[in-house]
Write a protein that holds these residues in place. Structure first.
Motif, short mmCIF file in Angstrom:
data_model
loop_
_atom_site.label_atom_id
_atom_site.label_comp_id
_atom_site.label_asym_id
_atom_site.label_seq_id
_atom_site.Cartn_x
_atom_site.Cartn_y
_atom_site.Cartn_z
N GLN A 48 0.81 -1.21 0.00
CA GLN A 48 0.00 0.00 0.00
C GLN A 48 0.85 1.27 0.00
O GLN A 48 0.51 2.27 -0.62
CB GLN A 48 -0.92 -0.03 1.22
N ALA A 49 1.96 1.20 0.70
CA ALA A 49 2.83 2.37 0.78
C ALA A 49 3.39 2.72 -0.59
O ALA A 49 3.39 3.88 -1.01
CB ALA A 49 3.97 2.13 1.76
N SER A 52 0.73 4.30 -2.78
CA SER A 52 0.46 5.70 -2.46
C SER A 52 1.59 6.59 -2.96
O SER A 52 1.35 7.68 -3.48
CB SER A 52 0.32 5.89 -0.95
N THR A 60 -7.06 5.70 1.66
CA THR A 60 -7.33 5.80 3.09
C THR A 60 -8.15 7.06 3.33
O THR A 60 -7.87 8.10 2.75
CB THR A 60 -6.00 5.91 3.87
N ARG A 93 -9.19 2.12 3.48
CA ARG A 93 -8.93 1.97 4.90
C ARG A 93 -9.47 3.18 5.65
O ARG A 93 -9.46 4.30 5.15
CB ARG A 93 -7.43 1.86 5.16
N ALA A 94 -9.95 2.93 6.86
CA ALA A 94 -10.48 4.00 7.69
C ALA A 94 -9.51 4.28 8.84
O ALA A 94 -9.30 3.43 9.69
CB ALA A 94 -11.84 3.61 8.24
N VAL A 95 -8.90 5.44 8.83
CA VAL A 95 -8.08 5.84 9.96
C VAL A 95 -8.96 6.63 10.90
O VAL A 95 -9.51 7.65 10.51
CB VAL A 95 -6.93 6.78 9.58
N VAL A 96 -9.09 6.14 12.09
CA VAL A 96 -9.97 6.82 13.03
C VAL A 96 -9.16 7.72 13.93
O VAL A 96 -8.13 7.32 14.47
CB VAL A 96 -10.75 5.80 13.87
N ASP A 105 -2.16 12.63 4.72
CA ASP A 105 -2.03 11.41 3.93
C ASP A 105 -3.32 10.64 3.82
O ASP A 105 -3.34 9.42 3.97
CB ASP A 105 -0.94 10.51 4.52
#
Lengths: 311, 311
Positions: A48-49, A52, A60, A93-96, A105
């Motif tokens: 994934q990195a 991106s 994300t 993806r969900a960054v909470v 990012d």
DNA sequence: TCGGGGGTTGGGAGCGCTCCCACGGCGGAG
DNA sequence: CTCCGCCGTGGGAGCGCTCCCAACCCCCGA
């Protein structure tokens, strides 16, 4: 394990594997099949990195939760929204982040906030969708039909023959409460409420507000509360002064929280689906990220009256 | 904006900026100051994707929530844990996944699960910390002192003079419930419970279980319930058959949920801090990720008896 | 005075991917 | 029969960072 290895196994080049993984056209069916089988047999997962870095997306999105201090019954709402969001994110993806100083990012941002002041993460220039109508600002949002729910509650009390109703309106800076009360007023039409009192989102505050209201207007026969938490305080106060619910006074809440079902008497209330809210907001954000055109600026989801014992 | 530009402004090389940002030693104080001021004036934020690609970390941990179907009162627990986790993550990002098929590109993983069967995301070879003791498996975990809480509940009922107590034990595959009941039994010592019945985590199931128990053992004077949800069902059933709570039968729950405070009578229960649980689990995971040695395999947090009206 | 070592610093080599351009082969049009 | 254009494919460049090694300087002891 990387693209190169998959390419070697499939007998093609890195580029072709990339094309297949990204679903771009211009790959012959035979080649596509070969690549897909290689990917499957190696259980390959793209880094994934690297994606991106090389590309223009991060896949994300941030889910920003801005906490209010006196949250009491909001947990179910939050988990519902979160559940809906994660299922609506379509692989992203969900960054909470709870009360984040800044977020970076990410491709987009969902903001869940109780109060109307939208606390946008600073230094963020990506699409944003709010869960819940902001009091001001032209941002896209998804919200429950609080106005319509208020109307339902109002009609219900009218149908019950209640003529002198009080309103415990909640905080004036919470858009949901404002809308609920506005809807309620609309349903009452020409015969306005006997009294409208603001209060905090807690049972204690609801009890205190009702005490004040009854002091000036003792002959109330119905109470509409902007949230279940407030309603629970109202019921508690009414019973403490010997009033019967619903015989003497009908009480209607809003949210259909768990507490509404377990308190005595069980609350008549208006149901909203936090999960649908989250899911729809995620969908709206993803649609924007994928370049969809002519998206609605705001989306409003239906609410539903749930009649129980308190009215 | 990238490292190169910051380096240019600070009059040093890319490497030196990187060293400063990563807090590595071997940078003179003067150089460090110059870099820090350049970073601040440009409001520079490192590109996370590039960092992950070049380095060995992603600075991201997964928070895996495995949902059970009959969750009822778990929302507050989940939000509490989440709140604790995000605050304990020390700058790392939290990717939240609900019932995920797989998770990748993370440094570590926190798993929040109700049932004892640990549903680890597959294809994951990073440190894992569980929130809640698993029924089996040697994974690191953080849990509330459910056993100790059970003991508190048991002693309390004994102190209240209750001699024939029933136990609504919850599901046998939920470690928390198993532990709570074990602690309760321990507190009773030589005089075992009059009956122990498993049930699901819902009020209805609790009511049904208690009905069954009373059929065989009608003279019960106390009930310990593995969760508040169960206890609410038990209280409802007792009142429906004309038993007074607490005069005839004392009822004690577990969790200190919001519902416990608003039901009638308000529940005596055992409090656990979901937020501390999440925060501690995050801390434990981060400690492992930063290479800390001699970390405890399991961490148990204290619980506390809250006496209300039902006992 | 000279050499060695430690403390600082700079630059090259990639990490694994996407994007873009170039290349080869094939079919249809002239 | 030839030319053009398009489809399918391969390979280079480079995203922004970390890591490693080499270079440099200065201070010390011999």
């Amino acid at each position: 394990m990387n693209l190169e290895e998959v390419a070697r196994l499939a007998g093609v080049s890195r580029s072709t594997v990339s094309r297949v993984l990204n679903g771009s056209s211009g790959v012959s069916p035979a080649t596509r099949a070969a690549v897909e089988s290689a990917v499957a047999s190696m259980r390959y997962l793209p880094n994934q990195a690297a994606r991106s870095l090389a590309g223009t997306r991060t896949d994300t999105v941030a889910v920003v939760v801005s906490e209010v201090h006196d949250r009491v019954f909001d947990d179910a709402f939050l988990t519902g929204v979160l559940r809906g969001v994660t299922s609506g994110l379509d692989g992203r993806r969900a960054v909470v982040a709870v009360n984040p100083p800044s977020v970076s990012d990410v491709d987009g941002c969902l903001v869940v906030s109780m109060d109307g002041h939208d606390p946008l993460p600073r230094g963020l220039s990506v699409p944003v969708v709010l869960v819940g109508r902001p009091l001001s600002g032209g941002l896209a949002y998804v919200d429950s039909d609080n106005l319509g729910g208020g109307v339902l509650a109002g009609r219900h009390l009218v149908a019950r023959g209640r003529a002198r109703v009080g309103v415990l309106a909640g905080p004036p800076d919470v858009a949901a409460c404002v809308d609920r009360v506005a809807g309620f007023r609309r349903a009452l039409g020409g015969s306005p409420p006997a009294g409208v009192v603001p209060c905090a989102l807690t049972p204690d505050s609801g009890a205190a507000a009702l005490a004040g209201l009854l002091a000036s207007t003792p002959d109330i026969d119905g109470v509409f509360c902007a949230t279940d938490a407030i309603a629970i305080g109202a019921v508690r106060y009414l019973r403490s002064v010997g009033a019967r619910v619903p015989e003497d006074v009908s009480v209607v809440g809003f949210d259909d929280s768990v507490a509404a079902t377990v308190c005595t008497p069980a609350l008549t209330t208006v149901r909203q689906s936090a999960e649908d809210l989250g899911n729809t907001a995620a969908w709206r954000l993803v649609a924007e990220l994928t370049g969809e055109q002519d998206l609605p600026q705001s989306i409003v989801l239906a609410t539903e009256l749930v009649i129980r014992e308190s009215s």
